[in-house]
Design a protein around this motif. Structure first.
Motif, PDB file in Angstrom:
ATOM      1  N   ASP A  44       3.899  15.360   0.389  1.00 13.57           N
ATOM      2  CA  ASP A  44       4.382  13.977   0.479  1.00 13.57           C
ATOM      3  C   ASP A  44       5.878  13.872   0.759  1.00 13.57           C
ATOM      4  O   ASP A  44       6.475  12.839   0.533  1.00 13.57           O
ATOM      5  CB  ASP A  44       4.008  13.182  -0.777  1.00 13.57           C
ATOM      6  CG  ASP A  44       4.615  13.772  -2.038  1.00 13.57           C
ATOM      7  OD1 ASP A  44       5.348  14.774  -1.956  1.00 13.57           O
ATOM      8  OD2 ASP A  44       4.332  13.217  -3.117  1.00 13.57           O
ATOM      9  N   ARG A  50      -1.162  14.181   3.282  1.00 14.31           N
ATOM     10  CA  ARG A  50      -0.765  13.507   2.034  1.00 14.31           C
ATOM     11  C   ARG A  50      -1.835  13.575   0.948  1.00 14.31           C
ATOM     12  O   ARG A  50      -1.535  13.847  -0.203  1.00 14.31           O
ATOM     13  CB  ARG A  50      -0.415  12.048   2.305  1.00 14.31           C
ATOM     14  CG  ARG A  50       0.863  11.871   3.099  1.00 14.31           C
ATOM     15  CD  ARG A  50       1.218  10.420   3.300  1.00 14.31           C
ATOM     16  NE  ARG A  50       1.670   9.775   2.082  1.00 14.31           N
ATOM     17  CZ  ARG A  50       2.879   9.912   1.536  1.00 14.31           C
ATOM     18  NH1 ARG A  50       3.756  10.720   2.086  1.00 14.31           N
ATOM     19  NH2 ARG A  50       3.196   9.259   0.443  1.00 14.31           N
ATOM     20  N   PHE A  51      -3.078  13.312   1.313  1.00 13.00           N
ATOM     21  CA  PHE A  51      -4.105  13.113   0.291  1.00 13.00           C
ATOM     22  C   PHE A  51      -4.992  14.325   0.045  1.00 13.00           C
ATOM     23  O   PHE A  51      -5.616  14.421  -1.003  1.00 13.00           O
ATOM     24  CB  PHE A  51      -4.959  11.889   0.646  1.00 13.00           C
ATOM     25  CG  PHE A  51      -4.128  10.642   0.834  1.00 13.00           C
ATOM     26  CD1 PHE A  51      -3.248  10.208  -0.155  1.00 13.00           C
ATOM     27  CD2 PHE A  51      -4.196   9.928   2.014  1.00 13.00           C
ATOM     28  CE1 PHE A  51      -2.476   9.067   0.018  1.00 13.00           C
ATOM     29  CE2 PHE A  51      -3.424   8.780   2.197  1.00 13.00           C
ATOM     30  CZ  PHE A  51      -2.557   8.347   1.202  1.00 13.00           C
ATOM     31  N   GLY A 110      -2.977  11.450   6.719  1.00 14.80           N
ATOM     32  CA  GLY A 110      -3.822  11.335   5.533  1.00 14.80           C
ATOM     33  C   GLY A 110      -4.252  12.689   4.991  1.00 14.80           C
ATOM     34  O   GLY A 110      -4.245  12.908   3.772  1.00 14.80           O
ATOM     35  N   PHE A 163       0.846  -1.192   0.000  1.00 10.32           N
ATOM     36  CA  PHE A 163       0.000   0.000   0.000  1.00 10.32           C
ATOM     37  C   PHE A 163       0.880   1.240   0.000  1.00 10.32           C
ATOM     38  O   PHE A 163       1.962   1.240  -0.571  1.00 10.32           O
ATOM     39  CB  PHE A 163      -1.002  -0.023   1.152  1.00 10.32           C
ATOM     40  CG  PHE A 163      -1.743  -1.325   1.275  1.00 10.32           C
ATOM     41  CD1 PHE A 163      -2.630  -1.737   0.286  1.00 10.32           C
ATOM     42  CD2 PHE A 163      -1.531  -2.170   2.356  1.00 10.32           C
ATOM     43  CE1 PHE A 163      -3.298  -2.950   0.378  1.00 10.32           C
ATOM     44  CE2 PHE A 163      -2.202  -3.380   2.464  1.00 10.32           C
ATOM     45  CZ  PHE A 163      -3.086  -3.774   1.465  1.00 10.32           C
ATOM     46  N   ASP A 164       0.457   2.285   0.661  1.00  6.69           N
ATOM     47  CA  ASP A 164       1.249   3.503   0.750  1.00  6.69           C
ATOM     48  C   ASP A 164       2.366   3.291   1.769  1.00  6.69           C
ATOM     49  O   ASP A 164       2.108   2.938   2.925  1.00  6.69           O
ATOM     50  CB  ASP A 164       0.356   4.671   1.179  1.00  6.69           C
ATOM     51  CG  ASP A 164       1.099   5.984   1.245  1.00  6.69           C
ATOM     52  OD1 ASP A 164       1.192   6.652   0.207  1.00  6.69           O
ATOM     53  OD2 ASP A 164       1.582   6.324   2.351  1.00  6.69           O
ATOM     54  N   GLN A 165       3.614   3.467   1.362  1.00  8.20           N
ATOM     55  CA  GLN A 165       4.783   3.200   2.210  1.00  8.20           C
ATOM     56  C   GLN A 165       4.685   3.917   3.557  1.00  8.20           C
ATOM     57  O   GLN A 165       4.894   3.308   4.604  1.00  8.20           O
ATOM     58  CB  GLN A 165       6.059   3.629   1.460  1.00  8.20           C
ATOM     59  CG  GLN A 165       7.347   3.285   2.165  1.00  8.20           C
ATOM     60  CD  GLN A 165       7.893   1.910   1.797  1.00  8.20           C
ATOM     61  OE1 GLN A 165       7.335   1.188   0.976  1.00  8.20           O
ATOM     62  NE2 GLN A 165       8.984   1.554   2.418  1.00  8.20           N
ATOM     63  N   SER A 166       4.359   5.206   3.540  1.00 15.35           N
ATOM     64  CA  SER A 166       4.299   5.979   4.793  1.00 15.35           C
ATOM     65  C   SER A 166       3.152   5.541   5.686  1.00 15.35           C
ATOM     66  O   SER A 166       3.309   5.439   6.909  1.00 15.35           O
ATOM     67  CB  SER A 166       4.173   7.476   4.493  1.00 15.35           C
ATOM     68  OG  SER A 166       5.358   7.967   3.927  1.00 15.35           O
ATOM     69  N   MET A 167       1.993   5.299   5.109  1.00 10.53           N
ATOM     70  CA  MET A 167       0.838   4.894   5.918  1.00 10.53           C
ATOM     71  C   MET A 167       1.077   3.519   6.551  1.00 10.53           C
ATOM     72  O   MET A 167       0.768   3.313   7.725  1.00 10.53           O
ATOM     73  CB  MET A 167      -0.436   4.867   5.062  1.00 10.53           C
ATOM     74  CG  MET A 167      -0.846   6.231   4.522  1.00 10.53           C
ATOM     75  SD  MET A 167      -1.406   7.385   5.783  1.00 10.53           S
ATOM     76  CE  MET A 167      -3.072   6.828   6.029  1.00 10.53           C
ATOM     77  N   THR A 168       1.644   2.578   5.806  1.00  6.55           N
ATOM     78  CA  THR A 168       1.940   1.249   6.346  1.00  6.55           C
ATOM     79  C   THR A 168       3.022   1.336   7.417  1.00  6.55           C
ATOM     80  O   THR A 168       2.916   0.708   8.471  1.00  6.55           O
ATOM     81  CB  THR A 168       2.361   0.285   5.218  1.00  6.55           C
ATOM     82  OG1 THR A 168       1.316   0.238   4.251  1.00  6.55           O
ATOM     83  CG2 THR A 168       2.630  -1.106   5.750  1.00  6.55           C
ATOM     84  N   ASP A 211      -1.817  17.360  -0.305  1.00  9.09           N
ATOM     85  CA  ASP A 211      -0.860  16.882  -1.303  1.00  9.09           C
ATOM     86  C   ASP A 211       0.610  17.138  -0.915  1.00  9.09           C
ATOM     87  O   ASP A 211       1.447  17.402  -1.766  1.00  9.09           O
ATOM     88  CB  ASP A 211      -1.161  17.496  -2.674  1.00  9.09           C
ATOM     89  CG  ASP A 211      -0.647  16.624  -3.802  1.00  9.09           C
ATOM     90  OD1 ASP A 211      -0.551  15.395  -3.603  1.00  9.09           O
ATOM     91  OD2 ASP A 211      -0.330  17.173  -4.882  1.00  9.09           O
ATOM     92  N   ASP A 222       5.470  14.587   6.168  1.00  4.83           N
ATOM     93  CA  ASP A 222       4.944  13.392   6.835  1.00  4.83           C
ATOM     94  C   ASP A 222       5.228  13.432   8.327  1.00  4.83           C
ATOM     95  O   ASP A 222       4.371  13.091   9.143  1.00  4.83           O
ATOM     96  CB  ASP A 222       5.556  12.121   6.235  1.00  4.83           C
ATOM     97  CG  ASP A 222       4.968  11.757   4.881  1.00  4.83           C
ATOM     98  OD1 ASP A 222       3.987  12.398   4.451  1.00  4.83           O
ATOM     99  OD2 ASP A 222       5.498  10.817   4.260  1.00  4.83           O
TER     100      ASP A 222
END
Length: 167
Positions: free
Chosen positions: A120, A114-115, A111, A53-58, A118, A125
């Motif tokens: 990143d 990032r989302f 989130g 999935f998303d590297q940072s979120m995981t 925007d 982070d």
């Protein structure tokens, strides 16, 4: 009215006892923060294998999970040792649920950054998850630890110990 409010918040502790408890909580929290931040940055930016999935979120999910176990052990054995519950399974379950709430706060901040905004970069982070998310999550955790997870029954009102709580 204010003194009654303070007595309820202190739950039978003196101001000094509460301050010691709070400083212990902050010390354990600092250790958990180091575990969380270190593992997050290692997994998100220096890990040789891509995470799903998303590297940072995981990476944040994993780092918070490890720091939860660290914090439970530290808080149980040191910060709230007098209030630790006999039922460790229930206590740990409550602790994990509270920390999932704290993790949701940090992931929510990450989130949004990032989302929605925007951003990143590694700096963005860390500000979102480990700055803003940390402050909001820490306040949430302390209140829940004190009043839900490690809550001992409040003493009867009017007791000698209750009256000395303001001194």
């Amino acid at each position: 009215m204010f003194s009654r409010f303070v007595r309820r918040l202190l739950r039978g502790q003196t101001l000094k006892e509460w301050l010691v408890e709070f400083l212990r909580f902050c010390t354990i929290g600092l250790g958990a923060y180091v575990v969380d931040i270190g593992l997050f940055n290692l997994l998100a930016y220096h890990w040789p294998v891509a995470l799903p999935f998303d590297q940072s979120m995981t990476a944040k999910t994993i780092s918070v999970s490890v720091s939860i176990v660290f914090a439970w052990v530290g808080n149980r054995l040191w910060t709230f040792r007098e209030k630790a519950q006999n039922n460790r399974r229930r206590e740990f379950t409550m602790f994990v649920l509270v920390n999932l709430g704290g993790m949701a706060i940090a992931l929510g901040c990450l989130g949004v950054s990032r989302f929605i905004l925007d951003y990143d970069s590694q700096f963005a982070d860390n500000v979102a998850a480990n700055g803003v998310g940390l402050v909001l999550g820490t306040a949430f955790r302390y209140v829940c630890y004190r009043y839900l997870v490690f809550a001992s029954p409040a003493p009867a009102t009017g007791s000698h110990r209750d009256e000395s709580a303001l001194r």
